[in-house]
Design an enzyme around this catalytic site. Structure first.
Site: not given
Ligand SMILES: *Cc1c(COP(=O)(O)O)cnc(C)c1O
Length: 489
Positions: A108
């Site tokens: 993120k």
């Molecule tokens: C948010 C997240 C995901 C999922 O990603 P999306 O965009 O919500 O599909 C997968 N792995 C981690 C470590 C995350 O923080």
């Protein structure tokens, strides 16, 4: 000027307006009216920030290339472990795209490092003058990534609420030690839903009473449906492809598969956007944990959230309503906003809907889906460590397990990139369990995982236990509104 349309009809906005608004007034998500095509040949000499600049300035109309280059540099430089941002490493027969070298060691960071500057630049473009105050309720990871992203960005402030007993010790420490002149972190005596409901109440109250504007402030959120969070993620798909070209693993034009550990469908949708912008993508492989709504949806066209919610070892994928899927439905239904509006109404009223035939055909052609429970993911962690000497985190392990299912059952012989979304140290206790250890909790697990594997601990995680606690505020769930008003005044 290119516009961005709401998936539920009516609303239409420029890129800066869409980024500032987040969600459209009709409740829909802003989606590009048309996708620009990129010339990969021309991108070959670019470094990671150059690729990001090229992708973002093409996708977000109204930002010049020079301006976007500045936003990208200010957002990323010195905050990621290296200027490569998202390195690609070869593991076994696949390639792993490491998205976890940002300030909080999870993917993120890629988007949340840019969002604050995209927001302030957007504000300037629409001629507004208010300070942007971001409010977030977090179950752990997003809050910290947002705090790092907004930390000391001029013209912004951020307030993060977390459930007092609903986040891990390390997550709590990450947030309570957050530096920055413009950040507030506050515990809520309640669970995540209490925190989230409290924040929603704040937005609703401001819409009715307009107190933020009186303080020359605009309330905003940093959630994953914002166009400004989706767009930065498109860039690393191009970067991975260009790295494969440079390494001689593929020739120009060869199609590549991407395996994406999926929760809200944001990351994998960015891959779909990349394909629409000219990237040769074969299959987007959607990997889910035991919360496998999307696996069933991609296989059958029926989205059915009426099922038990499982708390798994890959908590960032514990999601039953994947909000960004709405954009895909919109695009593949021929931009049929009234259809999308009615499917979303069915989902909230009945908990289930069935995609129309054209959407199902597109899903069949472009996606593949699989799921892996904790046992399968843990087995993948152990196997990949023992056989390849590469340490997966629990989310990436779900993707790896699904990659193996794909290889066994539906392989198309093309090169495959597995997206790694978190450092194994972010989920150290689970990773140790997968390796057959009996770990202690908290920070001790970091040391233990390091002693067991020798894999370096990310600097930001290692540093936290020695940082001073700067935030000790705590409120009852009913007092969130008063807390925000007090902060903003
Ligand atoms: C948010 C997240 C995901 C999922 O990603 P999306 O965009 O919500 O599909 C997968 N792995 C981690 C470590 C995350 O923080």
């Amino acid at each position: 000027m290119k516009f961005y349309q709401s998936t539920r009809g009516g609303a239409r906005a420029t890129a800066p307006e869409a980024i500032l608004q987040g969600i459209a007034p009709d409740g829909g998500l802003f989606t590009p009216e048309a996708f620009p095509r990129l010339d990969i040949e021309k991108m070959l000499p670019l470094d990671a920030m150059g690729i990001s600049t090229a992708v973002l300035s093409a996708l977000l109309d109204g930002f010049s290339e020079a301006e976007m280059a500045r936003i990208v540099r200010e957002g990323y430089a010195g905050k990621f472990e290296s200027d490569e941002l998202t390195p690609l490493v070869k593991v076994g027969g696949a390639h792993i795209l490491e998205l976890f070298h940002g300030p909080t060691s999870a993917f993120k960071d890629v988007a949340l490092s840019l969002l604050p500057r995209l927001m302030t630049a957007s504000r300037d473009k629409v001629g507004a003058k208010e300070e942007i105050a971001v409010l977030t309720a977090t179950s752990g990871d997003t809050g910290k990534a947002a705090l790092e992203g907004f930390c000391d960005v001029p013209g912004t402030r951020i307030v993060v609420f977390y459930p007092e007993d609903g986040v891990s010790d390390v997550q709590k420490a990450q947030m309570r030690t957050q530096r920055g002149q413009n950040v507030r972190v506050c515990a809520v005596r309640g669970n995540f839903d209490d925190a989230q409901t409290g924040v929603k109440t704040v937005f609703a109250d401001d819409r009715k009473n307009g107190w933020a504007a009186q303080a020359n402030t605009r309330l905003s959120s940093a959630n994953s449906i914002n166009l400004g969070r989706l767009a930065p993620q498109v860039a690393y798909y191009f970067k991975a492809y260009i790295d494969l070209l440079r390494a001689g693993e593929i020739a120009m034009g060869d199609e590549v598969n991407f395996v994406v550990p999926t929760g809200n469908f944001g990351n994998i949708l960015a891959g779909d956007f990349a394909r629409r912008m000219g990237l040769p993508v074969a299959k987007l492989i959607c990997a889910s944990n035991e919360n496998n709504v999307l696996t069933d949806f991609i296989r059958t066209g029926v989205y059915d959230r009426r099922r038990a919610f499982h708390k798994t070892a890959s908590p960032s994928m514990d999601i039953l309503v994947s909000s960004n899927l709405e954009r895909y439905l919109y695009l593949e239904s021929g931009r049929d906003a009234s259809l999308v509006a009615s499917l979303m109404a069915e989902l909230s009223e009945k908990g289930v809907y069935t995609a129309p035939g054209n959407v199902r055909a597109a899903l069949d052609a472009r996606f593949w889906a699989g799921c892996a429970n904790d046992a399968a993911a843990f087995a993948a962690i152990k196997r990949v460590w023992e056989e390849q000497g590469y340490l997966l985190d629990t989310h990436t392990a779900v993707a790896w397990a699904v990659y193996e299912q794909f290889r066994a059952g539906a392989d198309n012989g093309k090169k495959t990139v597995v997206l790694a979304t978190a450092s194994p140290y972010k989920f150290a206790a689970s990773v140790l369990t997968a390796l057959g250890e009996n770990p202690a909790g908290g920070f001790a697990a970091l040391d233990e995982l390091h002693a067991r594997t020798g894999v370096p601990v990310p600097k930001n995680l290692a540093a936290i236990r020695d940082l001073p606690v700067l935030h000790t505020d705590a409120v009852e769930k009913g007092d969130i509104l008063a807390y925000v008003k007090e902060t903003i005044r």
